[in-house]
Design a protein around this motif. Structure first.
Motif, mmCIF file in Angstrom:
data_model
loop_
_atom_site.group_PDB
_atom_site.id
_atom_site.type_symbol
_atom_site.label_atom_id
_atom_site.label_comp_id
_atom_site.label_asym_id
_atom_site.label_seq_id
_atom_site.Cartn_x
_atom_site.Cartn_y
_atom_site.Cartn_z
ATOM 1 N N LYS A 44 -43.409 3.267 55.295
ATOM 2 C CA LYS A 44 -43.396 2.470 54.073
ATOM 3 C C LYS A 44 -44.581 2.775 53.167
ATOM 4 O O LYS A 44 -44.629 2.296 52.050
ATOM 5 N N ASN A 45 -45.548 3.540 53.659
ATOM 6 C CA ASN A 45 -46.746 3.836 52.895
ATOM 7 C C ASN A 45 -47.224 5.217 53.333
ATOM 8 O O ASN A 45 -47.452 5.441 54.518
ATOM 9 N N HIS A 50 -49.989 1.711 58.965
ATOM 10 C CA HIS A 50 -49.183 0.491 58.901
ATOM 11 C C HIS A 50 -48.226 0.454 60.085
ATOM 12 O O HIS A 50 -48.092 1.426 60.821
ATOM 13 N N ILE A 51 -47.570 -0.684 60.252
ATOM 14 C CA ILE A 51 -46.635 -0.911 61.348
ATOM 15 C C ILE A 51 -45.289 -1.311 60.770
ATOM 16 O O ILE A 51 -45.233 -2.027 59.774
ATOM 17 N N THR A 52 -44.204 -0.847 61.409
ATOM 18 C CA THR A 52 -42.873 -1.342 61.065
ATOM 19 C C THR A 52 -42.276 -1.994 62.314
ATOM 20 O O THR A 52 -42.525 -1.567 63.438
ATOM 21 N N VAL A 53 -41.494 -3.038 62.076
ATOM 22 C CA VAL A 53 -40.829 -3.768 63.151
ATOM 23 C C VAL A 53 -39.339 -3.829 62.824
ATOM 24 O O VAL A 53 -38.953 -4.359 61.788
ATOM 25 N N ALA A 54 -38.526 -3.274 63.717
ATOM 26 C CA ALA A 54 -37.072 -3.349 63.570
ATOM 27 C C ALA A 54 -36.533 -4.217 64.701
ATOM 28 O O ALA A 54 -36.872 -4.018 65.865
ATOM 29 N N GLN A 55 -35.723 -5.199 64.345
ATOM 30 C CA GLN A 55 -35.186 -6.122 65.339
ATOM 31 C C GLN A 55 -33.907 -5.572 65.937
ATOM 32 O O GLN A 55 -33.025 -5.123 65.222
ATOM 33 N N GLY A 56 -33.834 -5.629 67.259
ATOM 34 C CA GLY A 56 -32.620 -5.237 67.964
ATOM 35 C C GLY A 56 -31.895 -6.472 68.442
ATOM 36 O O GLY A 56 -31.704 -7.426 67.688
ATOM 37 N N SER A 57 -31.565 -6.504 69.709
ATOM 38 C CA SER A 57 -30.825 -7.643 70.254
ATOM 39 C C SER A 57 -31.718 -8.879 70.350
ATOM 40 O O SER A 57 -32.937 -8.778 70.397
#
Length: 136
Positions: A44-45, A50-57
């Motif tokens: 994103k940058n 930086h950190i990205t968080v993607a939600q799964g189950s």
């Protein structure tokens, strides 16, 4: 707020507070034939860690599964791309401490760690299984 949304939000805030890095919401992309998400489409940058968080189950009984990726500038020495391992270890340590403080040492798990060096950013990813922030 919906419990699923609340947990994802609280995880992003926990990571942001623990690491001091900007944390962005990301999406998991299903595999498509002849298609992929390139590294420059992922982060994103382009200049700041930086950190990205993607939600799964997610479930009320088992908690949530998330893909955590943190992006750090790639170091180039004599034309060779390298991870800033000291910085990566520092971020990982802060994440572990925050998760231990929030959920307890034996109540969360990680798996499938991965490291990739690209320019200008490198990615360190893992999957995280945590309990819900609150009992619903």
């Amino acid at each position: 707020m919906d419990p699923v949304v609340n947990d994802a939000y609280r995880l992003r805030k926990l990571l942001e507070k623990a690491t001091g890095l900007k944390v962005y919401k990301s999406e998991l992309i299903a595999n498509y034939f002849n298609g992929y998400l390139s590294i420059v489409q992922e982060y994103k940058n382009e200049t700041n860690p930086h950190i990205t968080v993607a939600q799964g189950s997610w479930s009320i009984e088992n908690g949530g599964e998330y893909k955590i990726s943190f992006y750090t500038p790639t170091i180039v020495i004599k034309g060779k791309r390298m991870l800033n391992t000291r910085f990566v270890k520092d971020v990982a340590y802060k994440i572990v401490e925050a998760l231990n403080d929030e959920f307890g040492e034996d109540n969360w798990n990680t798996c499938n760690e991965e490291q990739k060096c690209w320019l200008p950013m490198s990615r360190n990813s893992f999957y995280l299984q945590i309990p819900n922030f609150e009992k619903y």
